[in-house]
Write a protein that holds these residues in place. Structure first.
Motif, PDB file in Angstrom:
ATOM      1  N   SER A  63      -3.824   9.749  -4.279  1.00 53.92           N
ATOM      2  CA  SER A  63      -4.009  10.443  -3.006  1.00 53.92           C
ATOM      3  C   SER A  63      -5.494  10.593  -2.690  1.00 53.92           C
ATOM      4  O   SER A  63      -5.924  10.376  -1.547  1.00 53.92           O
ATOM      5  CB  SER A  63      -3.339  11.817  -3.052  1.00 53.92           C
ATOM      6  OG  SER A  63      -1.940  11.685  -3.173  1.00 53.92           O
ATOM      7  N   TYR A  64      -6.261  10.972  -3.696  1.00 51.52           N
ATOM      8  CA  TYR A  64      -7.715  11.078  -3.519  1.00 51.52           C
ATOM      9  C   TYR A  64      -8.303   9.733  -3.100  1.00 51.52           C
ATOM     10  O   TYR A  64      -9.093   9.637  -2.149  1.00 51.52           O
ATOM     11  CB  TYR A  64      -8.343  11.571  -4.824  1.00 51.52           C
ATOM     12  CG  TYR A  64      -9.851  11.544  -4.862  1.00 51.52           C
ATOM     13  CD1 TYR A  64     -10.607  12.610  -4.382  1.00 51.52           C
ATOM     14  CD2 TYR A  64     -10.534  10.445  -5.399  1.00 51.52           C
ATOM     15  CE1 TYR A  64     -12.000  12.583  -4.426  1.00 51.52           C
ATOM     16  CE2 TYR A  64     -11.913  10.413  -5.453  1.00 51.52           C
ATOM     17  CZ  TYR A  64     -12.646  11.479  -4.959  1.00 51.52           C
ATOM     18  OH  TYR A  64     -14.018  11.443  -4.997  1.00 51.52           O
ATOM     19  N   ASP A  65      -7.896   8.669  -3.784  1.00 48.13           N
ATOM     20  CA  ASP A  65      -8.431   7.337  -3.475  1.00 48.13           C
ATOM     21  C   ASP A  65      -8.051   6.902  -2.066  1.00 48.13           C
ATOM     22  O   ASP A  65      -8.864   6.319  -1.342  1.00 48.13           O
ATOM     23  CB  ASP A  65      -7.907   6.317  -4.489  1.00 48.13           C
ATOM     24  CG  ASP A  65      -8.470   6.526  -5.888  1.00 48.13           C
ATOM     25  OD1 ASP A  65      -9.522   7.182  -6.022  1.00 48.13           O
ATOM     26  OD2 ASP A  65      -7.840   6.039  -6.856  1.00 48.13           O
ATOM     27  N   ALA A  66      -6.801   7.179  -1.655  1.00 46.44           N
ATOM     28  CA  ALA A  66      -6.351   6.778  -0.319  1.00 46.44           C
ATOM     29  C   ALA A  66      -7.066   7.563   0.767  1.00 46.44           C
ATOM     30  O   ALA A  66      -7.470   7.006   1.798  1.00 46.44           O
ATOM     31  CB  ALA A  66      -4.844   6.965  -0.201  1.00 46.44           C
ATOM     32  N   LEU A  67      -7.235   8.855   0.554  1.00 45.87           N
ATOM     33  CA  LEU A  67      -7.846   9.706   1.575  1.00 45.87           C
ATOM     34  C   LEU A  67      -9.340   9.461   1.728  1.00 45.87           C
ATOM     35  O   LEU A  67      -9.905   9.702   2.801  1.00 45.87           O
ATOM     36  CB  LEU A  67      -7.582  11.179   1.246  1.00 45.87           C
ATOM     37  CG  LEU A  67      -6.154  11.648   1.544  1.00 45.87           C
ATOM     38  CD1 LEU A  67      -5.819  12.907   0.760  1.00 45.87           C
ATOM     39  CD2 LEU A  67      -5.976  11.883   3.042  1.00 45.87           C
ATOM     40  N   PHE A  68      -9.980   8.981   0.671  1.00 43.60           N
ATOM     41  CA  PHE A  68     -11.419   8.719   0.744  1.00 43.60           C
ATOM     42  C   PHE A  68     -11.742   7.227   0.672  1.00 43.60           C
ATOM     43  O   PHE A  68     -12.858   6.841   0.314  1.00 43.60           O
ATOM     44  CB  PHE A  68     -12.155   9.508  -0.350  1.00 43.60           C
ATOM     45  CG  PHE A  68     -12.089  10.993  -0.119  1.00 43.60           C
ATOM     46  CD1 PHE A  68     -12.843  11.598   0.868  1.00 43.60           C
ATOM     47  CD2 PHE A  68     -11.220  11.785  -0.864  1.00 43.60           C
ATOM     48  CE1 PHE A  68     -12.769  12.966   1.102  1.00 43.60           C
ATOM     49  CE2 PHE A  68     -11.129  13.144  -0.639  1.00 43.60           C
ATOM     50  CZ  PHE A  68     -11.909  13.739   0.348  1.00 43.60           C
ATOM     51  N   ASP A  69     -10.773   6.407   1.064  1.00 46.30           N
ATOM     52  CA  ASP A  69     -10.998   4.971   1.176  1.00 46.30           C
ATOM     53  C   ASP A  69     -12.012   4.733   2.302  1.00 46.30           C
ATOM     54  O   ASP A  69     -11.758   5.105   3.453  1.00 46.30           O
ATOM     55  CB  ASP A  69      -9.678   4.282   1.496  1.00 46.30           C
ATOM     56  CG  ASP A  69      -9.810   2.773   1.660  1.00 46.30           C
ATOM     57  OD1 ASP A  69     -10.933   2.247   1.616  1.00 46.30           O
ATOM     58  OD2 ASP A  69      -8.760   2.120   1.851  1.00 46.30           O
ATOM     59  N   GLU A 110      -0.119   4.556   3.388  1.00 47.87           N
ATOM     60  CA  GLU A 110      -0.539   4.651   1.988  1.00 47.87           C
ATOM     61  C   GLU A 110      -0.754   6.100   1.569  1.00 47.87           C
ATOM     62  O   GLU A 110      -0.434   6.493   0.434  1.00 47.87           O
ATOM     63  CB  GLU A 110      -1.809   3.844   1.735  1.00 47.87           C
ATOM     64  CG  GLU A 110      -2.231   3.787   0.267  1.00 47.87           C
ATOM     65  CD  GLU A 110      -1.151   3.257  -0.673  1.00 47.87           C
ATOM     66  OE1 GLU A 110      -1.039   3.761  -1.805  1.00 47.87           O
ATOM     67  OE2 GLU A 110      -0.413   2.328  -0.280  1.00 47.87           O
ATOM     68  N   ILE A 111      -1.272   6.917   2.482  1.00 47.71           N
ATOM     69  CA  ILE A 111      -1.446   8.339   2.167  1.00 47.71           C
ATOM     70  C   ILE A 111      -0.077   8.981   1.948  1.00 47.71           C
ATOM     71  O   ILE A 111       0.114   9.764   1.003  1.00 47.71           O
ATOM     72  CB  ILE A 111      -2.230   9.042   3.287  1.00 47.71           C
ATOM     73  CG1 ILE A 111      -3.645   8.454   3.402  1.00 47.71           C
ATOM     74  CG2 ILE A 111      -2.306  10.546   3.035  1.00 47.71           C
ATOM     75  CD1 ILE A 111      -4.416   8.920   4.628  1.00 47.71           C
ATOM     76  N   LEU A 112       0.899   8.641   2.804  1.00 49.86           N
ATOM     77  CA  LEU A 112       2.249   9.171   2.628  1.00 49.86           C
ATOM     78  C   LEU A 112       2.864   8.672   1.326  1.00 49.86           C
ATOM     79  O   LEU A 112       3.533   9.439   0.617  1.00 49.86           O
ATOM     80  CB  LEU A 112       3.137   8.786   3.813  1.00 49.86           C
ATOM     81  CG  LEU A 112       4.615   9.202   3.704  1.00 49.86           C
ATOM     82  CD1 LEU A 112       4.769  10.695   3.489  1.00 49.86           C
ATOM     83  CD2 LEU A 112       5.399   8.735   4.930  1.00 49.86           C
ATOM     84  N   PRO A 144       6.068  -3.545   8.431  1.00 55.10           N
ATOM     85  CA  PRO A 144       6.805  -3.655   7.167  1.00 55.10           C
ATOM     86  C   PRO A 144       6.339  -2.633   6.127  1.00 55.10           C
ATOM     87  O   PRO A 144       7.162  -2.090   5.380  1.00 55.10           O
ATOM     88  CB  PRO A 144       6.526  -5.090   6.717  1.00 55.10           C
ATOM     89  CG  PRO A 144       6.281  -5.831   7.997  1.00 55.10           C
ATOM     90  CD  PRO A 144       5.565  -4.864   8.892  1.00 55.10           C
ATOM     91  N   GLU A 145       5.036  -2.361   6.092  1.00 53.29           N
ATOM     92  CA  GLU A 145       4.535  -1.380   5.132  1.00 53.29           C
ATOM     93  C   GLU A 145       5.066   0.015   5.468  1.00 53.29           C
ATOM     94  O   GLU A 145       5.482   0.762   4.570  1.00 53.29           O
ATOM     95  CB  GLU A 145       3.008  -1.355   5.110  1.00 53.29           C
ATOM     96  CG  GLU A 145       2.454  -0.384   4.066  1.00 53.29           C
ATOM     97  CD  GLU A 145       0.939  -0.307   4.049  1.00 53.29           C
ATOM     98  OE1 GLU A 145       0.402   0.171   3.039  1.00 53.29           O
ATOM     99  OE2 GLU A 145       0.301  -0.702   5.047  1.00 53.29           O
ATOM    100  N   GLN A 146       5.077   0.371   6.746  1.00 52.39           N
ATOM    101  CA  GLN A 146       5.601   1.681   7.131  1.00 52.39           C
ATOM    102  C   GLN A 146       7.069   1.820   6.759  1.00 52.39           C
ATOM    103  O   GLN A 146       7.490   2.855   6.217  1.00 52.39           O
ATOM    104  CB  GLN A 146       5.391   1.903   8.635  1.00 52.39           C
ATOM    105  CG  GLN A 146       3.938   2.153   9.019  1.00 52.39           C
ATOM    106  CD  GLN A 146       3.726   2.191  10.525  1.00 52.39           C
ATOM    107  OE1 GLN A 146       4.382   1.464  11.274  1.00 52.39           O
ATOM    108  NE2 GLN A 146       2.802   3.026  10.973  1.00 52.39           N
TER     109      GLN A 146
END
Length: 389
Positions: A43-49, A252-254, A225-227
């Motif tokens: 989550s940290y990695d996704a939010l601060f990508d 990705e965050i979800l 497709p990802e969603q």
């Protein structure tokens, strides 16, 4: 589709900040729940990508510094302050996040972002429809609103996780204490409640509620497709839930958030499923999240086959608990919700005195912390829909 986030335990931010290392008790307890640790880091990695569109990395780090400063969490604030030095934020913006208030921001956009952050951190129930709609008015797109909401909610989780683990580590370093006699429960503050009975108190209920988003949700028919994949991973009813259809604007965050939630609430062993649901109900009651309180009150009753403690939580969480163990769970859940900086080794010892072992304490900490996250999303992105009379 973005490259998948891969967890490397040697790069775990929470372990690094607290100083948890292999061989130490708190480290070993934490990593029994490896899926939670991985999804927390994910989550940290996704939010601060840096490549995440909508909010710049500098804006996200300013939010993180401001949120962890006002919570407060000095350890996390120092981390985000250090990251900001390399992110391109102006000294004036950093000063606002470091020591100022939202109205000091140089632009209306940053002022709106920080004011929204303040409300969700300090009193999440104030994150209402009017508060949310200040963001589109300041030029923040719907996907960026999702990013900001998830970010502030994640920071609320991260702060509490770190506070609890710091306290567990502090107790680990102290001589073993003899277990004290836990306080006896208060006399029942509500009439006996029959299983299956409808409970209503102070705006809270154990009835089944719906939830409606305030901004536009993703149409499943036109989703990427990802969603679609993330919706299918998240929850069996995600494709018909406004909650998931709104959050999947940032798939990705979800994905990381759903993985963390499911690992925390449903993993076998450790704290009983019912007690995890009870902790989450305490937190939801304190935060004013009527929807989450209703869902998890129902789940507690389904698992425990009783609901008298739910009636007590709705009436007065500070005195709720039918046993010393429930009373201790409630006291800790209230403290980690209202004053995470005050959680210390005595907070953990009180749980041990009531009979919880380290693994059960970690599960309670996770359950409480994830509802700091869940409540903020439910409160600031939409509203509960009550059954028709």
């Amino acid at each position: 589709m973005a490259e998948p986030i891969v967890y490397n335990v040697t790069d775990d931010l929470v372990d690094r900040l607290i100083g948890l290392a292999p061989g130490a008790k708190t480290y070993e307890v934490r990593h029994v729940r490896e899926k939670v640790a991985a999804a927390t880091q994910g989550s940290y990695d996704a939010l601060f990508d840096p490549a995440l569109p909508g909010l710049t990395l500098a804006e996200r780090l300013l939010v993180a510094l401001y949120a962890t400063r006002i919570t407060p969490s000095p350890l996390l604030a120092a981390h985000y302050r250090a990251r900001l030095a390399d992110a391109g934020a102006t000294p004036a913006d950093i000063a606002v996040a470091e020591s100022g208030k939202p109205s000091d921001a140089a632009t209306p956009r940053l002022a709106a972002i920080l004011e929204f952050t303040r409300k969700l951190i300090e009193k999440p129930v104030e994150g209402d429809e009017a508060a949310l709609k200040t963001l589109p008015a300041a030029g923040v797109s719907t996907p960026a609103v999702v990013t900001l909401s998830q970010l502030v909610a994640f920071l609320s989780y991260q702060v509490r996780l770190v506070a609890g683990l710091e306290a567990m580590k502090a107790l680990e370093g102290q001589p073993e204490r003899a277990a004290a006699t836990p306080p006896a429960p208060f006399p029942a503050n509500t009439a006996a409640t029959a299983p299956g009975a409808v409970i209503k108190a102070h705006g809270f209920t154990n009835e089944s509620l719906e939830w409606k988003a305030w901004l536009d949700v993703v149409n499943v028919e036109t989703a990427t497709p990802e969603q679609v994949a993330v919706l299918e991973e998240s929850h069996p009813k995600a494709k018909v839930s406004d909650y998931y259809l709104f959050l999947v604007h940032q798939p990705e965050i979800l994905r990381q958030r759903s993985t963390a939630f499911n690992a925390i609430m449903y993993a076998p062993g450790g704290l009983s499923r019912a007690e995890r649901e009870l902790g989450s109900t305490y937190v939801s009651r304190i935060n004013g999240c009527v929807y989450c309180a209703s869902v998890h009150a129902q789940r507690f009753e389904q698992l425990a086959k009783r609901n008298e403690v739910i009636a007590q939580v709705f009436e007065d969480p500070a005195t709720a608990g039918t046993t010393a163990r429930e009373l201790a769970i409630g006291k800790f859940s209230i403290q980690i919700t209202e004053a995470p900086a005050a959680v210390n080794s005595d907070s953990i010892q009180a749980l041990k005195d009531a009979g919880l072992n380290e693994g059960e304490i970690l599960d309670l900490l996770h359950s409480d912390a994830i509802f700091a996250w869940a409540n903020r999303l439910m409160l600031n992105l939409g509203e509960p829909v009550f059954p028709k009379a």
